[in-house]
Every structure is written in C-alpha cells, then in structure tokens.
Design a protein around this motif. Structure first.
Motif: not given
Length: 662
Positions: A393-420
C-alpha cells in the motif's frame, strides 16, 4: 602448471547404528538433507545417551561436522567421536577404535516457537566412522512430553587423506586453489536450495574455480552468473515445495497440483539453463589464448592469486545460527544478495535467521540479537500479511522501512524516532495518500518489531512510538475502539516477554509501559480491557517459562490491581474461561481473574515464582470481603493440583498458603 585442487566436499555417509528411533522419523532421513527434512527422533522415553554411528565410504580427513537440532526435542549436549578399524580386523562397527573429539552444548528453545539451531564444528581428524552421543534433552513438557532428542539434518565435510600432504611441492597457484572452500558445500545451503540443483551448482562452482586457476576470467564470470541464477531458482523452488506440502496437509489438492506444475516447469527451466553453460570455449565469452600470456604475466598473476583467493574465501567460524525465530515480522530473503551471505548465516526456508553482529551485541544477551528483517523468513502468517500490506500500500516510505530493517541498531532506533514524528504529523503530509486505518496498521507492525528488538536503544525508541500511535493517533483520527483493542493485543505480548529479558533497562521500561497502558482512559473504558486481560492470562502448568519472567508477571499483577482497584463482583465468564475478562467496565481488576492467575503462578515449579504468588494471594485475602473467596479458590486449586500430580503429592505451596490463611 594448473594445480589439482583437493577442495573440501560433502561426504556421503550411511547410518551404521542408532540407539533408537521414532517410527515416523528414522535415522536414515539424515542421509539426504533437504529444505523439507524432518530428520531423526529418538524413541519415546528412551535411555540416554543416545548414539548415532555414521559410516563413510572410505577413510577421509574430516574437516567439518554440521548439525541442525530439532526445534523442541533438543539434546543438552552432543559428543563427537571419530574412529577406524585396525588394518588386521574386518571393517565393522564393533571393531572401531574411537577417539573423542569433544562436545558442543545446544541451547534450549524456551520460547516454544519454531526455532532450530545450526552448529558447525571445525576440526581435522582422520577416520572412516563418526559417532554422535546425544545426552538427555532440555526440559520442555509442553512441546516434548516424551523426553525425546532429535536432529533435523547432518553433514560431514572432508578431504582425501593425501590432500595437502606436501605443501612444499605445490606451486603458489596450487596453494591458493587448496585454500578455497566453496560456499555451496555447506549444510545451510542444502537446507535452502532444491536438492535437484544442489549438486549441479557445486559442479558449476568447481568448474568456475578451474577457470580461475587457468586465469580464464571472462569464462569464469559467465559461469558465476549462471550459478547465481541457479541459486535463486533453487531457493524459490524450495519455498514452492514447502507451499505444496502445506496445501496437501490441508487437503487443498487443486492448489497442490498447481504448485506441482509450477515446480516442474521452473525446475526444468533451471536445469536447462544451468546445463547450457557447461564450459565450452565456443559457448562462452572470448577467452584469451594461453600463448598470449608471457612468463612475466604468468608469474605476476600467480603471485597475486593467493591474496585474491583468500579475500574471496569465506571466513569459517564455529557458529550457531542462534535461534531462527518466527516471532518477528519480515519480508522474504533478498535473493539478489544471496551470494554475499555466509551459508552458516543463511535463513532456513521455514524459519528465520539470527546472526551475530559486533555492533549490535548487548550486555547479558549472549551475543544474540534479532537478524536483519530483509534476511528473515517469517513463519507467522498474520505478521507476514501485515508486512506485505505495508509494502504494497505504500503507507510508509520505503527508505524508512529499509532503515527500520537495518542490521545497525542505531539506524533502527533512528527510524523509530522518525516514525514517531511521522505519526504526529500524519494528515499534514500531502505526499502520504494512505488512509488512517492503513497507516495505523503499517506503523503497528513496525512498532511491534521494535518492542521485540534485543537492542536496548531500539526497544526504548519503540515505546514513544507506541504511545503516540495508541493514544494520540487513535484520538486524533477517531479510529474505532476495535482498532485500539487490536493494537493492544499486538503490543502487549512482546512486552510481557521482555519482562524476562537479561537487560534490566528493558525489563523496567516494559513494566512501566504496561502499567501506563492499563491506565489509559480509553483502555479502561473498554468492556474487555485488553491490557489487563493479557497481563492476567494464567500460566500453564509445566510450561517452560523463565523464572525471571514469571516472577515479573506476578509483580506486575500486584501493581495492576493496586493501580486500578479490585472488583469483587463475580463473573461467570471469568470462571468458565479460566482467565476472565481481567477487568470490569470501569477498568478495575476482576477478583476472579486475579485469583485464577495467582493460583496458576502458585503451581509453577520455580520456588521464587511460588513465593511471589503466595505473597500476592495473601495480600488479596487481606482486602475486605476477599478472604472467603480466596479460601474457596484455594480448596478448588488444591484439588486440581492433586489430580494433576497423580492423585497424591504433598503440595507444599498450597498447604503453606492454607496455613497462613487460617
């Protein structure tokens, strides 16, 4: 001269002896690993240790042994032996002289989910027989009631005995060739690829290395492209075979027939494409004539090849694909990058991978963390559907989803903050055409993944996201109460699991957030308060629950009824369901649900859990008009516990509580 490469290869073996086997899971199943292997299981209530003796076709130099443990029937320890018969005695298992190599410990799967562990044991020992001695199983009364042990798949990698005997006599090119180990000679690869293509891919890889040794690099590039296509096709075929088996299991034979036709067509095409690239100078890219290379170029190339070979060779490690788990959402494996994966780290088709990443290791977590979602294979159909909907559905930006699925914990935490922030600004962003309901479902899936994350920073970044979603977003966009109820049901279970986490910060933050959720006005107004209901869900007798988690749940129940109040009104629904609604319409904790939970905790095998449950029940009994109810439930629970223990047992926990109540 071109070296004769003595590469490590998978050695076929036969089962010479096994102590026992289950009727539906014979030991011979280990001789042919595949993505749908069910493996070997010992007999019910067998004696330990259980032994498996494997016979090789000839004496070999064993370099690596790999095994995949059963998801629930897990041995606590596996010992390895290697042996051979004396020259003057017949080649028989009774004449073998064994040498002990060592042992490995397998981790217990306490989650109850479909997880399997891959162990790779690196060694160098000569022999023609290998023996495995499996010690008693990890306790798992719910999933392994017959105390069995099992192995899903087993592989032995070896070399001929004369391989690398005289390193000094080898050229530099030969040494580089001998250093190469194919990434396709691995049990992880066998369990991710269709068996019809496995051997074909290994032959192509061998051919590619011969071309590399001759420095025919253009031809080698063409072979590598065909290998990549065959690997991708093999993994897709393995998944189709599993889908066909599921269709047969539910007796949807029409769908199974469709899968069968699709598999046959794809398999024929893959085999034809792979066979078409068998090396022929006329069929490949132009190959430089050997005479075009002068001696200087040959010497220079030979001197550079070892470093190139070592750079491209996979670094081996004694690994455990730590629990391959189906608890988190995620997409299918990205097959375009499959060659970049170490096959010790390749996700099994029906399971998920859990890798070790130095950046993401957490203190007290044993070096294990959730794997990158791009490399996970989800077994939870509901979560897969939600994640697929999120992408479609494209409800979330693809770049944000990719960051949320990153192997780096800092990237995942940053993605959740942006999503908030995105949740707070939803509606003012003209680029997002999703409806509030679609956006809510998509963010909920990502938030749940954050709650399940092993990294402290990611887990703490998910808490504000959950608060913004369930409180601010639901109120602002007037979502129905069913959406709020569904969101609570998705987010509360992972928080309850985190109550037993090894990291104190995760335990404390999860407990505080659960108490906060239970106090939200809209949650308290629901007729069936989802948060309280889930928190007071009874503990199953004999379930493999961590003591730390069980004690924390009892303490959470005590805090809940103190915060929300206690309703002594009887509920026939609560009595019949064994857990009740957990809360009344005004948000109070139901006495029936609290007592059911308390006595289920009193039946647990952990002493600390029983002490905490006893303190909770005594505290409840001290409340007005509650003492008689507690006594009546105690008599009923004592009778049930006596029946469950075989009509006897001294039941000290119940007797201790009765004495204190009297």
């Amino acid at each position: 001269r071109v070296a004769t490469m003595q590469c490590i290869s998978c050695s076929p073996f036969s089962i010479i002896h096994c102590s026992s086997q289950d009727a539906g899971h014979p030991a011979t199943a280990l001789q042919s690993p595949s993505p749908w292997s069910t493996g070997w299981l010992s007999a019910k209530f067998c004696l330990y240790p259980q032994e498996l003796v494997l016979g090789l076709e000839e004496p070999l130099k064993v370099r690596k042994i790999q095994l995949v443990s059963h998801p629930h029937c897990i041995a606590s320890k596996v010992e390895f032996y290697i042996g051979d018969c004396p020259p003057d005695e017949p080649r028989h298992v009774n004449n073998v002289r064994w040498s002990r190599l060592g042992h490995v410990a397998l981790l217990s799967n306490q989650s109850g989910k479909q997880r399997r562990e891959l162990k790779s044991i690196h060694l160098e020992a000569n022999g023609s027989f290998v023996k495995l001695s499996l010690h008693s199983n990890h306790s798992n009364a719910e999933r392994n009631p017959y105390n069995q042990v099992g192995i899903i798949a087993l592989a032995i990698q070896s070399q001929p005995l004369d391989a690398d005997d005289d390193e000094a006599s080898k050229s530099t090119l030969a040494a580089a060739a001998a250093a190469y180990q194919s990434p396709y000679v691995d049990l992880g690869f066998d369990l991710t690829c269709h068996p019809r293509l496995v051997q074909l891919i290994r032959e192509l890889d061998w051919e590619k290395q011969q071309l590399v040794a001759k420095e025919l690099l253009g031809a080698a590039k063409g072979v590598q492209a065909r290998i990549s296509a065959a690997v991708s096709a093999g993994q897709e075929l393995a998944e189709l075979e599993l889908d066909k088996a599921k269709a047969i299991a539910i007796e949807d034979y029409g769908l199974a027939e469709d899968y069968k036709i699709a598999i046959q067509n794809k398999l024929d095409a893959a085999v034809a494409a792979a066979n078409a690239i068998a090396f022929s100078p006329a069929a490949n890219a132009p190959v430089p004539n050997d005479t075009a290379y002068n001696e200087a170029n040959k010497e220079e190339s030979a001197s550079e090849l070892p470093s190139v070979a070592m750079d491209t060779a996979r670094t081996e490690r004694q690994s455990e694909i730590g629990f391959i788990d189906g608890s988190t959402g995620g997409g299918a494996t990205d097959r375009r990058n499959v060659l970049a994966l170490s096959y010790d780290d390749t996700p099994l088709p029906t399971l998920q991978n859990q890798t070790v990443n130095e950046e993401d290791e957490q203190p007290g977590s044993g070096g294990r963390k959730s794997a990158d979602a791009i490399n996970e294979q989800d077994v939870d159909g509901a979560e897969t559907a939600v994640d697929q909907t999120t992408s479609d559905t494209g409800a979330l930006p693809s770049d944000l989803l990719a960051k949320a699925r990153s192997t780096s914990r800092s990237m995942r935490a940053e993605a959740l903050s942006e999503l908030t922030n995105l949740v707070g600004n939803f509606g003012s962003d003209s680029n997002n055409n999703a409806t509030p309901g679609e956006f809510y479902q998509a963010v909920l899936a990502v938030c749940q993944r954050g709650f399940e994350d092993a990294a402290v920073t990611v887990h703490e970044a998910a808490l504000p996201l959950g608060r913004a979603l369930l409180v601010g977003f639901v109120d602002r966009h007037n979502l129905p109460g069913s959406d709020l109820h569904y969101g609570c049901c998705r987010l509360v279970p992972p928080l309850l699991v985190k109550l037993g986490d090894t990291a104190a910060r995760i335990r404390d933050s999860s407990r505080e957030f659960l108490l906060e959720m239970a106090g939200w006005p809209k949650v308290r107004q629901m007729p069936d308060a989802a948060v309280v209901h889930l928190c007071l869900r009874p503990m199953r007798r004999g379930a493999a629950t961590l003591e730390r988690q069980a004690v924390a749940r009892v303490q959470l129940a005590s805090a809940l009824y103190k915060q929300l109040g206690l309703s002594a009104k009887s509920s026939s629904k609560a009595a019949k369901s064994g857990g009740g609604s957990g809360g009344e319409g005004g948000g109070e904790v139901s006495l029936g649900a609290l007592l059911t939970f308390g006595f289920s905790a009193l039946s647990q095998r952990h002493a600390e859990t029983r002490r905490a449950a006893e303190a909770l029940l005594l505290e409840v009994a001290s409340q007005p008009d509650c003492r008689d109810r507690v006594k009546r439930r105690l008599a009923k629970a004592t009778s049930e516990a006596a029946d469950a223990s075989g009509g006897g047992g001294d039941l000290p926990a119940f007797k201790s509580l009765a004495a204190k109540l009297n």
